[in-house]
Design a protein around this motif. Structure first.
Motif, PDB file in Angstrom:
ATOM      1  N   LEU C  88      13.794 -42.269  13.115  1.00  0.00           N
ATOM      2  CA  LEU C  88      13.821 -43.727  13.106  1.00  0.00           C
ATOM      3  C   LEU C  88      15.118 -44.185  12.425  1.00  0.00           C
ATOM      4  CD1 LEU C  88      12.176 -46.389  13.624  1.00  0.00           C
ATOM      5  CD2 LEU C  88      11.277 -46.121  11.306  1.00  0.00           C
ATOM      6  N   GLY C 118      17.623 -41.785  18.680  1.00  0.00           N
ATOM      7  CA  GLY C 118      16.663 -42.284  17.713  1.00  0.00           C
ATOM      8  C   GLY C 118      15.883 -43.479  18.219  1.00  0.00           C
ATOM      9  N   LEU C 119      14.919 -43.915  17.423  1.00  0.00           N
ATOM     10  CA  LEU C 119      14.283 -45.220  17.617  1.00  0.00           C
ATOM     11  C   LEU C 119      14.982 -46.195  16.692  1.00  0.00           C
ATOM     12  CD1 LEU C 119      11.912 -43.563  18.852  1.00  0.00           C
ATOM     13  CD2 LEU C 119      10.419 -45.350  17.959  1.00  0.00           C
ATOM     14  N   TRP C 120      15.079 -47.431  17.102  1.00  0.00           N
ATOM     15  CA  TRP C 120      15.725 -48.439  16.267  1.00  0.00           C
ATOM     16  C   TRP C 120      14.731 -49.535  15.899  1.00  0.00           C
ATOM     17  CZ3 TRP C 120      20.446 -48.634  13.986  1.00  0.00           C
ATOM     18  CH2 TRP C 120      20.835 -49.845  13.404  1.00  0.00           C
ATOM     19  N   VAL C 121      14.732 -49.898  14.642  1.00  0.00           N
ATOM     20  CA  VAL C 121      13.874 -50.996  14.201  1.00  0.00           C
ATOM     21  C   VAL C 121      14.722 -52.033  13.468  1.00  0.00           C
ATOM     22  CG1 VAL C 121      13.246 -49.856  12.000  1.00  0.00           C
ATOM     23  CG2 VAL C 121      11.709 -51.558  13.021  1.00  0.00           C
ATOM     24  N   GLY C 122      14.464 -53.296  13.746  1.00  0.00           N
ATOM     25  CA  GLY C 122      15.208 -54.393  13.131  1.00  0.00           C
ATOM     26  C   GLY C 122      14.461 -54.990  11.954  1.00  0.00           C
TER      27      GLY C 122
END
Lengths: 185, 185, 185, 185
Positions: C88, C118-122
């Motif tokens: 992440l 990856g995964l992206w989180v804001g």
């Protein structure tokens, strides 16, 4: 758990084929935005219940089509309520040119997903970029943040490149895997 | 009027060939950034006097190389003084993958030029994107905002695609034409 | 499960304060990139084992600092091996200007994360943007894809805005929550 | 030489005020895109003859409004003919949030201009970003690639910030100066 939604606009049928490949990989439901940029109430309901939303559009004049953008603008009330918060998002696009600002379209889809407080997942695919690479390889067009398809300007929807469809299918599959993992299924 | 500057970093020689093509088209001076990200005082002087600056870098991990970025960061005092205001700017990049985030690199070069209050000019070239298109065509890689070159990951600098070099040369030529026009020569 | 990594460069101490706030929210480990753009072997090991990586940099001349970019370029072998796949990722940046191309920096951090599959989180935060909004509000600077901090050009690290630090802390907290969810803890 | 065109969409009147300021600075003609995304034949004729086109839109859901995008898509035949090649372009946007992805909108306007083989000019303004900076300062919102205006979500068009209007006016003035220089007037 309800179904993964594949919401997209297709002007001439090429992006439709890409969307079908994504939906096949994801086990998802196709939600085509119509030529006026509209969805039905039933389609909106599918989106609202979906654990993951994959968004697709042709790249027209450097970004998503206006019909897709009309859909995006219509999500502003859902945005205000953060109704799609914590959904998983991904994106795809088709255009005639190898580059042709397709990355601009994927950037927009990501930007929209971030406003909706989603998670974003890309292709997870290395590019095929050695001297031995063939046009029909998986991820030959070569994108990380979403699936790209390139179809010559004078090619019909029947003539899209199989490797690009497979790239789209794999994106759908990756979205399905992460949806399961995120939901502990 | 002094010379057009072509400031660039090349890690392995591919981007050097692209820079040479740009400089040939522009009648410009090559200013290679070294492997520590540095230019000499003489090179800085050329930049300061140039009516136009063409910037180039390989695309490494999604943007310009760190050496190019070190050069960019070193322009911060010139930026404070707006010493490069109203110069003409353009950009180019090479990478192994067809897309591979090359647009991200061009976007960065443009962003830097805008901070320096420059004008930006792109390729002015339509893409070659029909079914009859050949890899060696001008602007086959297909960019508008700057010149893109794609060289397979295992190809030597001797093996870059001629059409991509010609695309770079035409960008240089376009910069030269606009430099003349802007300076009433 | 090992710790969340907060890898960042800070030129003058402002971004350090933002990084500390992220790490506090995430329960993470601070990995400062030094002024030569380097990390120690121990720091690389933490990154390699981390389930989530939050990346931060000041915005210098329109993108991450060259030191951060040197770190990014140094991940190319890990990228080849896709060693960070499915981690992440999230990002943050500080600059002197309200906008000042901070979004360009966040776009770059996202682009890098996508290359690493990856995964992206804001931020998952709505902006404070009504007439009643105060500078010290959470997400007043107003970003979705990552945490932004704005510190005047002549302010010391002691003078950063508390609301911006809280925004950073909440990003860290969000990363921690998703890390737990992704790892079924 | 015919007039500079200011083509824009305004949903609620705020971006209209910004457009008026740009037009005042540029000595240009306002071409409002209607709520269906359309222009009249007469408006298209003005665009086709203009030496410079300044484009504006509110930032809705992370980019230009769908009405602006419909206009952009409608330029595809002009693009095919490269009918707008070598015109000068610039851009502006308004939104409620300090950042709020306004840079994404400006990036899109630039991308569109590059497809049309135009030159792009930004604000040429340093930001107001010291501790003494005031909200009403020129370029307080702080953009280089185009003019940004920030209007709280509950503010009427009468309440837009004067400094932001002045920033817009100066962009118009800069476009006019460059138009004269490019056309040797």
């Amino acid at each position: 758990m309800t179904s993964i939604a594949v919401v997209f606009h297709s002007g001439y049928g090429h992006t439709l084929r890409q969307a079908e490949a994504v939906a096949q990989g994801a086990g998802g439901i196709l939600l085509p935005i119509d030529q006026d940029g509209l969805l039905t109430d039933e389609q909106w309901a599918v989106l609202n219940h979906a654990p993951a939303i994959v968004m697709g559009s042709p790249t027209y004049m450097g970004s998503v089509s206006w019909q897709f953008k009309k859909f995006a603008d219509a999500t502003s009330r859902l945005w205000m309520a953060q109704a799609w918060k914590d959904k998983l998002f991904a994106g795809f696009t088709n255009s005639a040119t190898m580059n042709g600002d397709k990355l601009s379209t994927l950037h927009y889809l990501y930007t929209l997903a971030m406003q909706h407080s989603g998670l974003w997942v890309g292709t997870g695919l290395m590019p095929s970029n050695s001297k031995a690479a063939q046009r029909n390889d998986i991820n030959y067009v070569g994108a990380f943040s979403g699936a790209m398809m390139q179809t010559p300007s004078d090619a019909s929807p029947d003539e899209v490149v199989q490797g690009d469809l497979e790239t789209a299918r794999l994106l759908g599959q990756r979205v399905a895997e992460w949806t399961r993992r995120l939901n502990h299924v």
